[in-house]
Scaffold this motif. Structure first.
Motif, short mmCIF file in Angstrom:
data_model
loop_
_atom_site.label_atom_id
_atom_site.label_comp_id
_atom_site.label_asym_id
_atom_site.label_seq_id
_atom_site.Cartn_x
_atom_site.Cartn_y
_atom_site.Cartn_z
N THR A 2 80.65 68.84 30.54
CA THR A 2 80.19 70.20 30.66
C THR A 2 80.81 71.05 29.56
OG1 THR A 2 79.98 70.00 33.07
CG2 THR A 2 80.11 72.23 32.15
N TYR A 3 79.96 71.72 28.80
CA TYR A 3 80.43 72.57 27.72
C TYR A 3 80.43 74.02 28.16
CZ TYR A 3 79.86 68.55 24.62
OH TYR A 3 79.97 67.33 24.04
N GLU A 4 81.37 74.78 27.59
CA GLU A 4 81.46 76.21 27.88
C GLU A 4 80.93 77.01 26.70
OE1 GLU A 4 82.05 77.07 30.88
OE2 GLU A 4 82.60 75.03 31.49
N LEU A 5 80.88 78.34 26.88
CA LEU A 5 80.30 79.20 25.85
C LEU A 5 81.00 79.01 24.52
CD1 LEU A 5 78.32 81.44 25.06
CD2 LEU A 5 80.05 83.10 25.82
N ALA A 6 82.31 78.90 24.52
CA ALA A 6 83.05 78.74 23.26
C ALA A 6 82.64 77.47 22.53
CB ALA A 6 84.55 78.73 23.53
N LEU A 105 79.49 87.92 24.21
CA LEU A 105 79.07 87.64 25.59
C LEU A 105 80.27 87.30 26.46
CD1 LEU A 105 75.92 85.40 24.94
CD2 LEU A 105 75.93 87.80 25.67
N ASP A 106 80.17 87.65 27.73
CA ASP A 106 81.15 87.23 28.73
C ASP A 106 81.00 85.71 28.92
OD1 ASP A 106 82.48 86.55 31.14
OD2 ASP A 106 82.09 88.53 31.99
N PRO A 107 82.08 84.95 28.84
CA PRO A 107 81.97 83.49 29.01
C PRO A 107 81.27 83.07 30.30
CG PRO A 107 84.14 84.05 28.16
CD PRO A 107 83.46 85.36 28.49
N ALA A 108 81.33 83.92 31.32
CA ALA A 108 80.71 83.57 32.60
C ALA A 108 79.19 83.56 32.53
CB ALA A 108 81.16 84.55 33.68
N VAL A 109 78.61 84.14 31.47
CA VAL A 109 77.15 84.19 31.35
C VAL A 109 76.55 82.80 31.25
CG1 VAL A 109 76.95 84.26 28.82
CG2 VAL A 109 75.31 85.52 30.22
N ILE A 110 77.36 81.83 30.86
CA ILE A 110 76.89 80.46 30.66
C ILE A 110 76.23 79.89 31.92
CG2 ILE A 110 78.99 79.21 31.33
CD1 ILE A 110 77.18 78.53 28.07
N ASP A 111 76.65 80.37 33.10
CA ASP A 111 76.11 79.85 34.37
C ASP A 111 75.05 80.75 34.97
OD1 ASP A 111 77.75 77.49 34.58
OD2 ASP A 111 79.44 78.81 35.02
N GLU A 112 74.69 81.83 34.27
CA GLU A 112 73.68 82.75 34.79
C GLU A 112 72.27 82.17 34.67
OE1 GLU A 112 74.04 85.79 36.32
OE2 GLU A 112 76.16 85.19 36.38
N PRO A 113 71.36 82.48 35.59
CA PRO A 113 69.96 82.04 35.46
C PRO A 113 69.35 82.62 34.19
CG PRO A 113 70.41 82.88 37.68
CD PRO A 113 71.60 83.25 36.84
N SER A 114 68.52 81.81 33.54
CA SER A 114 67.94 82.25 32.27
C SER A 114 66.62 81.54 32.01
CB SER A 114 68.92 81.93 31.13
OG SER A 114 68.36 82.28 29.87
N ALA A 121 66.43 77.98 34.12
CA ALA A 121 67.62 77.16 34.33
C ALA A 121 68.84 78.06 34.16
CB ALA A 121 67.63 75.97 33.36
N THR A 122 69.82 77.62 33.42
CA THR A 122 70.99 78.45 33.13
C THR A 122 71.05 78.75 31.63
OG1 THR A 122 72.43 76.55 32.72
CG2 THR A 122 72.30 77.37 35.00
N TYR A 123 71.87 79.72 31.27
CA TYR A 123 72.04 80.03 29.86
C TYR A 123 72.71 78.85 29.14
CZ TYR A 123 72.63 82.86 25.66
OH TYR A 123 72.55 83.35 24.39
N ARG A 124 73.49 78.06 29.87
CA ARG A 124 74.06 76.84 29.28
C ARG A 124 72.94 75.92 28.80
NH1 ARG A 124 77.26 75.69 32.94
NH2 ARG A 124 79.33 75.85 31.96
N ARG A 125 71.92 75.74 29.63
CA ARG A 125 70.79 74.89 29.24
C ARG A 125 70.04 75.52 28.06
NH1 ARG A 125 67.26 71.09 31.73
NH2 ARG A 125 66.20 70.04 30.00
N PHE A 126 69.93 76.85 28.07
CA PHE A 126 69.26 77.52 26.96
C PHE A 126 69.98 77.21 25.65
CE2 PHE A 126 68.25 80.82 24.00
CZ PHE A 126 66.94 81.15 24.27
N GLU A 157 76.42 65.28 20.54
CA GLU A 157 76.57 65.07 21.99
C GLU A 157 75.69 66.05 22.77
OE1 GLU A 157 78.18 62.83 23.72
OE2 GLU A 157 79.84 62.05 22.51
N MET A 158 75.71 67.32 22.36
CA MET A 158 74.88 68.33 23.04
C MET A 158 73.40 68.03 22.87
SD MET A 158 76.84 71.85 22.02
CE MET A 158 78.54 72.17 22.48
#
Length: 262
Positions: A2-6, A105-114, A121-126, A157-158
């Protein structure tokens, strides 16, 4: 993994640096070279990738308000007549602005619906899809120019993860593996990963299948570009870049039918 915003920002920075480097050294003839996207030359591929970044800069991740893709037309008109140096300068501006946008961006945005190209999905998937797109387009350019790129690291990897997340669809709908069968894609080269799928009612990604009916072996660059529909599968088979063991007919079917986007 699992990757984070950074992590996504770091990979965007790497990929943007590559596009900036291209714009700084390619001449008119190279920019006019036909890419692996049949309708686009090299310059058009770069313009497309940067146009998307223009659209995304300033857009807040949302499941209700999609990115303003209507900006693409204005952007394309604006870069058409630019000289190479002017075009390179515009690309530097776009990539710098997008990185500032992401870093704010707030790092927590990664899990927000998008919104994503794969649906809500999530912004992570975006961001994963954006990495996939930038990575593939870099090879749409490099392969016709005869240039080799590094197929390792987090960017690869991503990019592979985007296919991994879609592998049930690829195996069930594109390859058509039947009920009760299983397959493992053994990725070796650039990235090392086994992607196992079993058809039990539907094709599903699993951790392990024990004794798969077929094992397909290839490197990450070949696997991704085949899945993206960019390169001819028979050529990759003939040149030994993709091979299989086990059930011969389904191994061949897998190698020939990985394309699910393009």
């Amino acid at each position: 993994m699992t990757y984070e915003l950074a992590d996504y920002i770091s990979v965007h920075r790497q990929l943007f640096a590559h596009y900036n480097e291209l714009c700084g050294r390619l001449g008119d003839e190279e920019m006019a070279t036909r890419s692996l996207c049949p309708a686009w030359d090299v310059r058009a591929v770069i313009a497309h990738t940067m146009g998307v970044e223009v659209v995304l800069t300033g857009w807040a991740p949302s499941a209700e308000v999609p990115p303003p893709f209507e900006k693409m037309g204005e952007f394309n008109t604006g870069v058409e007549g630019l000289s190479l140096s002017e075009f390179a300068g515009r690309v530097r501006e776009i990539t710098a602005a997008r990185l500032i946008d992401l870093e704010g961006l707030d790092p927590a945005v990664i899990d927000e619906p998008s919104f994503t190209p794969a649906g809500i999905a999530t912004y992570r998937r975006f961001l994963q899809v954006r990495v996939f797109d930038l990575w593939v387009h870099a090879r749409d350019i490099a392969i016709p120019l005869g240039e080799a790129l590094d197929n390792g690291g987090d960017a690869a990897e991503m990019t592979l993860q985007e296919i991994d997340d879609s592998i049930g669809y690829v195996v069930g709908k594109k390859i058509g593996l039947p009920e009760g069968k299983s397959i493992v894609f053994r990725i070796r080269g650039g990235v090392d990963r086994d992607i196992a799928v079993k058809v039990d009612g539907r094709a599903t990604r699993v951790d392990d299948v024990g004794d798969p009916d077929v094992v397909v072996t290839t490197d990450v660059g070949t696997f991704v570009m085949l899945a993206a529909g960019r390169i001819d599968p028979q050529t990759q088979i003939d040149e030994g870049r993709i091979s299989w063991s086990g059930d011969d007919s389904w191994g061949r079917a897998a190698a020939l039918n990985l394309a699910y986007t393009g």
